[in-house]
Design a protein around this motif. Structure first.
Motif, PDB file in Angstrom:
ATOM      1  N   ALA A  53       0.906  -1.174  -0.061  1.00 39.71           N
ATOM      2  CA  ALA A  53      -0.011   0.105   0.149  1.00 39.71           C
ATOM      3  C   ALA A  53       0.927   1.367   0.190  1.00 39.71           C
ATOM      4  O   ALA A  53       2.263   1.094   0.240  1.00 39.71           O
ATOM      5  CB  ALA A  53      -0.772  -0.043   1.376  1.00 39.71           C
ATOM      6  N   SER A  54       0.408   2.284  -0.230  1.00 41.20           N
ATOM      7  CA  SER A  54       1.032   3.610  -0.093  1.00 41.20           C
ATOM      8  C   SER A  54       0.335   4.540   1.063  1.00 41.20           C
ATOM      9  O   SER A  54      -0.721   4.647   1.114  1.00 41.20           O
ATOM     10  CB  SER A  54       0.560   4.624  -1.334  1.00 41.20           C
ATOM     11  OG  SER A  54       1.165   5.802  -1.220  1.00 41.20           O
ATOM     12  N   VAL A  55       1.144   5.060   2.033  1.00 45.93           N
ATOM     13  CA  VAL A  55       0.740   5.328   3.280  1.00 45.93           C
ATOM     14  C   VAL A  55       0.144   6.842   2.905  1.00 45.93           C
ATOM     15  O   VAL A  55      -0.617   7.268   3.536  1.00 45.93           O
ATOM     16  CB  VAL A  55       1.681   6.038   4.306  1.00 45.93           C
ATOM     17  CG1 VAL A  55       2.502   4.738   4.882  1.00 45.93           C
ATOM     18  CG2 VAL A  55       2.901   6.607   3.699  1.00 45.93           C
ATOM     19  N   GLN A  57      -2.109   7.312   0.435  1.00 44.44           N
ATOM     20  CA  GLN A  57      -3.522   6.805   0.228  1.00 44.44           C
ATOM     21  C   GLN A  57      -4.557   6.872   1.545  1.00 44.44           C
ATOM     22  O   GLN A  57      -4.000   6.555   2.574  1.00 44.44           O
ATOM     23  CB  GLN A  57      -3.661   5.483  -0.188  1.00 44.44           C
ATOM     24  CG  GLN A  57      -3.381   5.063  -1.657  1.00 44.44           C
ATOM     25  CD  GLN A  57      -3.129   3.955  -2.186  1.00 44.44           C
ATOM     26  OE1 GLN A  57      -3.205   2.826  -1.045  1.00 44.44           O
ATOM     27  NE2 GLN A  57      -2.677   3.370  -3.174  1.00 44.44           N
ATOM     28  N   SER A  60      -5.179   3.876   4.253  1.00 51.29           N
ATOM     29  CA  SER A  60      -4.132   2.681   4.309  1.00 51.29           C
ATOM     30  C   SER A  60      -3.767   2.382   5.577  1.00 51.29           C
ATOM     31  O   SER A  60      -3.987   3.082   6.588  1.00 51.29           O
ATOM     32  CB  SER A  60      -2.607   3.528   3.268  1.00 51.29           C
ATOM     33  OG  SER A  60      -2.225   4.346   3.999  1.00 51.29           O
ATOM     34  N   TYR A  79       7.346  -0.272   3.949  1.00 53.28           N
ATOM     35  CA  TYR A  79       6.244   0.560   4.499  1.00 53.28           C
ATOM     36  C   TYR A  79       6.295   0.978   5.644  1.00 53.28           C
ATOM     37  O   TYR A  79       5.529   1.707   6.333  1.00 53.28           O
ATOM     38  CB  TYR A  79       4.927  -0.695   3.938  1.00 53.28           C
ATOM     39  CG  TYR A  79       3.719   0.179   4.207  1.00 53.28           C
ATOM     40  CD1 TYR A  79       3.045   1.127   3.206  1.00 53.28           C
ATOM     41  CD2 TYR A  79       3.079   0.039   5.608  1.00 53.28           C
ATOM     42  CE1 TYR A  79       1.895   1.656   3.539  1.00 53.28           C
ATOM     43  CE2 TYR A  79       1.721   0.638   5.791  1.00 53.28           C
ATOM     44  CZ  TYR A  79       1.228   1.406   4.570  1.00 53.28           C
ATOM     45  OH  TYR A  79      -0.036   2.234   5.073  1.00 53.28           O
ATOM     46  N   THR A  83       5.182   4.456   7.423  1.00 50.90           N
ATOM     47  CA  THR A  83       3.950   4.559   8.408  1.00 50.90           C
ATOM     48  C   THR A  83       4.562   5.106   9.575  1.00 50.90           C
ATOM     49  O   THR A  83       3.800   6.131  10.308  1.00 50.90           O
ATOM     50  CB  THR A  83       3.064   3.216   8.437  1.00 50.90           C
ATOM     51  OG1 THR A  83       1.752   3.642   9.233  1.00 50.90           O
ATOM     52  CG2 THR A  83       3.657   2.286   9.440  1.00 50.90           C
ATOM     53  N   HIS A  97       4.426   2.401  -7.111  1.00 50.68           N
ATOM     54  CA  HIS A  97       4.217   1.103  -6.389  1.00 50.68           C
ATOM     55  C   HIS A  97       5.452   0.608  -6.074  1.00 50.68           C
ATOM     56  O   HIS A  97       6.472   0.571  -6.947  1.00 50.68           O
ATOM     57  CB  HIS A  97       3.351   0.035  -7.027  1.00 50.68           C
ATOM     58  CG  HIS A  97       2.094   0.070  -6.596  1.00 50.68           C
ATOM     59  ND1 HIS A  97       1.674  -0.203  -5.262  1.00 50.68           N
ATOM     60  CD2 HIS A  97       1.017   0.525  -6.901  1.00 50.68           C
ATOM     61  CE1 HIS A  97       0.400  -0.089  -5.001  1.00 50.68           C
ATOM     62  NE2 HIS A  97      -0.084   0.509  -6.147  1.00 50.68           N
ATOM     63  N   PHE A 339      -4.550  -8.015  -0.429  1.00 46.77           N
ATOM     64  CA  PHE A 339      -4.686  -6.829  -0.780  1.00 46.77           C
ATOM     65  C   PHE A 339      -5.741  -7.063  -2.206  1.00 46.77           C
ATOM     66  O   PHE A 339      -6.155  -5.988  -2.759  1.00 46.77           O
ATOM     67  CB  PHE A 339      -3.769  -5.714  -1.292  1.00 46.77           C
ATOM     68  CG  PHE A 339      -3.174  -5.169   0.148  1.00 46.77           C
ATOM     69  CD1 PHE A 339      -3.833  -3.872   0.581  1.00 46.77           C
ATOM     70  CD2 PHE A 339      -2.530  -5.526   0.730  1.00 46.77           C
ATOM     71  CE1 PHE A 339      -3.543  -3.264   1.845  1.00 46.77           C
ATOM     72  CE2 PHE A 339      -1.954  -5.088   2.153  1.00 46.77           C
ATOM     73  CZ  PHE A 339      -2.672  -4.008   2.700  1.00 46.77           C
TER      74      PHE A 339
END
Ligand code: XMP
Length: 517
Positions: A53-55, A57, A60, A79, A83, A97, A339
Motif C-alpha cells: 500500500a501507499s501511506v 492513500q 492505508s 512500508y 507509516t 508502487h 490486498f
C-alpha cells in the motif's frame, strides 16, 4: 518473543525465519489484529513489515497506537518506515508502487543495529524498495545510512530504540541483513536466544498432552516428512493412544511404502496400520483422464478408507479417537494480508485430509503449526528421523496418478516408478538432490517411434521435471547441464522397458505448475 506486524509484504515470512534463526521465537500477525495480539502475546520487540500500500492513500494501514506508544524497541521495514514517519510527525512523498532493486548504502553514523557489523564510512549491498519515500523524519530521528537514490535508507531514534529502514534486511540479497535482524532482537531488545528445536520438542510434547488429555489420536501418514515428524512427536507425547494409519493407494514411488513401514515399525517401534488399498484406488481411476476428477476420486477414496479404519480402531472398546493429527505448517496457518480480495480461481484441488475432521466430527491436533518447512526438518533430526527421510522432496497426496496424464493403469504406473527411480538415482549421484526442491518423472500418454539395436520400437515418452523453489508457490526449472540430461535419458531408455524417448520440461511456475496435472 518478537511480534511481526504484517502489512502484506511478499517477504514477511522471511522476517520471521531470520528472527527464529537468531534463536528468538516470533509470531506474525496481520496489522488489523495487531492491537489485540500485542496485548495477548506481550512481545519484547516489534517489527513492522513492508507492504504494497501507499501511506499517502486514504485508509492505508497504520501501526496500532498501543504498539507505537509501548516504549518497546521497534524495527520498521519499508512500508513500516513510511507509516512510522506518517504517524510520528514526519512526511512521506507518494511515488509509484514498491519495486525491488539492488543498491549500495553508505553508513554515515553509528547505530546500535550496526554494532559489530557496519562501521561509519562503510559501503554495503542491500535490497532496496523503491516507491514512496520518507522526506521528513519525525523529531528525534537521524539518518544513519544513505544510498544514491535513498537519502534516508536507514534512520533511527537510538534513544527510543526505533529503527527504520527503506531496504529489506530479511532477504538474502541483503547479505548482512540476518545479522542486522539478530542485532535488533538480541542486542537491542535483549531477547534470549533460547528458541531451539530441543526446547520446542519439550514444549510441543507438553502442549499435546494438555490438549489431548486421555483421548485417542488418529494420524494419517502420507510418506512425507511433515506427517512423519508429527507422528513421532505425538507418539513421544501420548504413546499408545496414538494410532498411525498409512494408506497405500498404489500411487507411491518405488520402495516408498516399505520405507515408511520400516521406519515406524522397526526404527521407532510405533504401531502402524498399513492399509493395502491399491486395487480400490486403481480400479476407481481406470479410464479416468480428467485431472480434477482423478484428484477428487483419490480424495474421496482416501476419506472413505480412513473412516473405515477409524471404525476398526474404535471396535477395541477403548473408545473412538476424538482427535485427528495433521502435519499443518506455519505457512498454511498464518493469515497473511491480502490486498487483492475476491475469490481466487481453483487451479487444482489439492488433496490432503482436509475434509476429514468435519466429516468424522474430530478435533484437530496440529503440533507443527508454528514451524516452517526447514524447521520441521530440524525437528525431524532432533527426533532421530534418518537423514534420507528428513531431506525428502515433497510428494503430492494424489501421488503418481497426477504424473500419468491420461488414464492410469498398473502397467503405466510400473513404468513410471522405474523411470522415476533411475532419474532420482542419477540426481543423487550428481550430488544435486539437495539443491533441487523437487524432481520427478512424468509418463506421457504419447508413443513415439524409435530404434534400438536393429529393431523398431514404439513406446512411451518420459518427461523429466526438476525445479528450484522456496515454498512451491513459484518455481524455476532446474538448469541441468546437457551431459547430465544425456546420462539420465540414456539410462532410462536402456533400463526401463516401455520408454524409448526422454524430454526435459523447461517451464517455470507460473505459467506452468510443478506437477503436470
Ligand atoms: P503445483 O503442481 O500446484 O504444486 O505447482 C505445488 C506443490 O504442491 C505439491 N502438490 C500437492 N501436495 N497434495 C499435496 O499434498 C496435492 O494434491 C498436491 N498437488 C500438488 C506439488 O508436488 C508441489 O510440491
Amino acid at each position: 518473543k518478537a511480534l511481526i506486524v504484517d502489512f502484506g509484504s511478499q517477504v514477511t515470512q522471511l522476517i520471521a525465519r531470520r528472527v527464529r534463526e537468531a534463536g528468538v521465537y516470533c509470531e506474525i500477525v496481520p496489522f488489523q489484529s495487531a492491537e489485540k495480539a500485542f496485548d495477548a502475546i506481550k512481545p519484547g520487540a516489534i517489527i513492522l513489515s513492508g507492504g504494497p500500500a501507499s501511506v499517502t492513500q486514504a485508509g492505508s494501514p497504520r501501526a496500532p497506537e498501543n504498539i507505537l506508544n509501548s516504549g518497546l524497541p521497534i524495527l520498521a521495514i519499508c512500508y513500516g518506515q513510511q507509516t512510522i514517519a506518517a504517524q510520528m510527525g514526519g512526511a512521506v512523498e507518494g511515488g509509484h508502487h514498491a519495486e525491488f532493486g539492488r543498491a549500495e548504502v553508505e553508513v554515515i553514523a553509528p547505530s546500535a543495529l550496526f554494532d559489530g557489523l557496519w562501521e561509519t564510512g562503510g559501503r554495503h549491498q542491500v535490497w532496496m524498495s523503491h516507491g514512496d519515500r520518507v522526506t521528513k523524519l519525525p523529531d528525534g530521528f537521524t539518518v544513519k545510512a544513505r544510498s544514491e537514490n535513498a537519502p534516508l535508507a536507514f534512520a533511527s531514534d537510538e534513544k527510543r530504540k526505533i529503527f527504520t529502514t527503506q531496504f529489506h534486511p530479511e532477504v538474502v540479497h541483503t547479505p548482512d541483513g540476518a545479522k542486522l535482524l539478530a542485532n535488533f532482537v538480541q542486542k537491542v531488545a535483549g531477547l534470549k536466544s533460547d528458541w531451539t528445536m530441543a526446547a520446542f520438542r519439550g514444549e510441543a510434547v507438553k502442549a499435546i498432552r494438555a490438549q489431548v488429555g486421555q483421548g485417542r489420536v488418529l494420524c494419517g501418514l502420507s510418506g512425507g516428512v511433515d506427517s512423519a515428524v508429527a507422528a513421532v512427536l505425538l507418539h513421544e507425547a501420548i504413546g499408545e493412544r496414538l494410532t498411525c494409519v498409512f494408506v497405500d493407494h498404489g500411487l507411491l514411488r518405488m520402495g516408498e511404502a516399505e520405507e515408511v513401514v520400516r521406519l515406524f515399525r522397526d526404527h521407532y517401534n510405533i504401531p502402524l496400520v498399513h492399509v493395502e488399498a491399491q486395487d480400490l484406488f486403481i480400479n476407481a481411476l481406470e479410464g479416468e483422464v480428467d485431472p480434477e476428477t482423478k484428484r477428487k476420486t483419490i480424495g474421496r477414496l482416501f476419506i472413505e478408507t480412513f473412516e473405515a479404519e477409524a471404525k476398526k480402531i474404535a471396535a477395541d472398546g477403548k473408545g473412538a479417537p476424538e482427535f485427528l493429527a495433521q502435519g499443518t505448517l506455519y505457512p498454511d496457518v498464518i493469515e497473511s494480508v491480502s490486498f487483492t480480495g475476491g475469490p481466487s480461481v481453483t487451479i487444482k484441488s489439492h488433496h490432503n485430509v482436509g475434509g476429514l475432521p468435519a466429516r468424522m466430527n474430530m478435533k484437530l491436533v496440529e503440533p507443527l503449526r508454528e514451524l516452517f518447512k526447514d524447521e520441521v526438518r530440524a525437528l525431524g533430526r532432533e527426533l532421530g528421523l534418518p537423514e534420507a527421510f528428513v531431506g525428502r522432496h515433497p510428494f503430492p497426496g494424489p501421488g503418481l496418478a497426477i504424473r500419468c496424464p491420461g488414464g492410469v493403469t498398473r502397467e503405466k504406473l510400473e513404468i513410471l516408478r522405474k523411470a522415476d527411480a533411475v532419474y532420482l538415482d542419477e540426481i543423487r549421484k550428481a550430488g544435486l538432490y539437495d539443491v533441487i526442491w523437487q524432481a520427478f518423472a512424468v509418463l506421457l500418454p504419447v508413443r513415439t517411434v524409435g530404434v534400438m539395436g536393429d529393431g523398431r520400437t514404439y513406446d512411451h515418452v518420459c518427461a523429466l521435471r526438476a525445479v528450484t523453489s522456496v515454498d512451491g508457490m513459484t518455481a524455476d526449472f532446474y538448469p541441468y547441464d546437457m551431459a547430465f540430461l544425456g546420462r539420465a535419458a540414456t539410462r532410462i531408455i536402456n533400463e526401463v522397458k516401455g520408454v524409448n524417448r526422454v524430454v526435459y520440461d523447461v517451464t517455470s511456475k507460473p505459467p506452468g505448475t510443478i506437477e503436470w496435472e
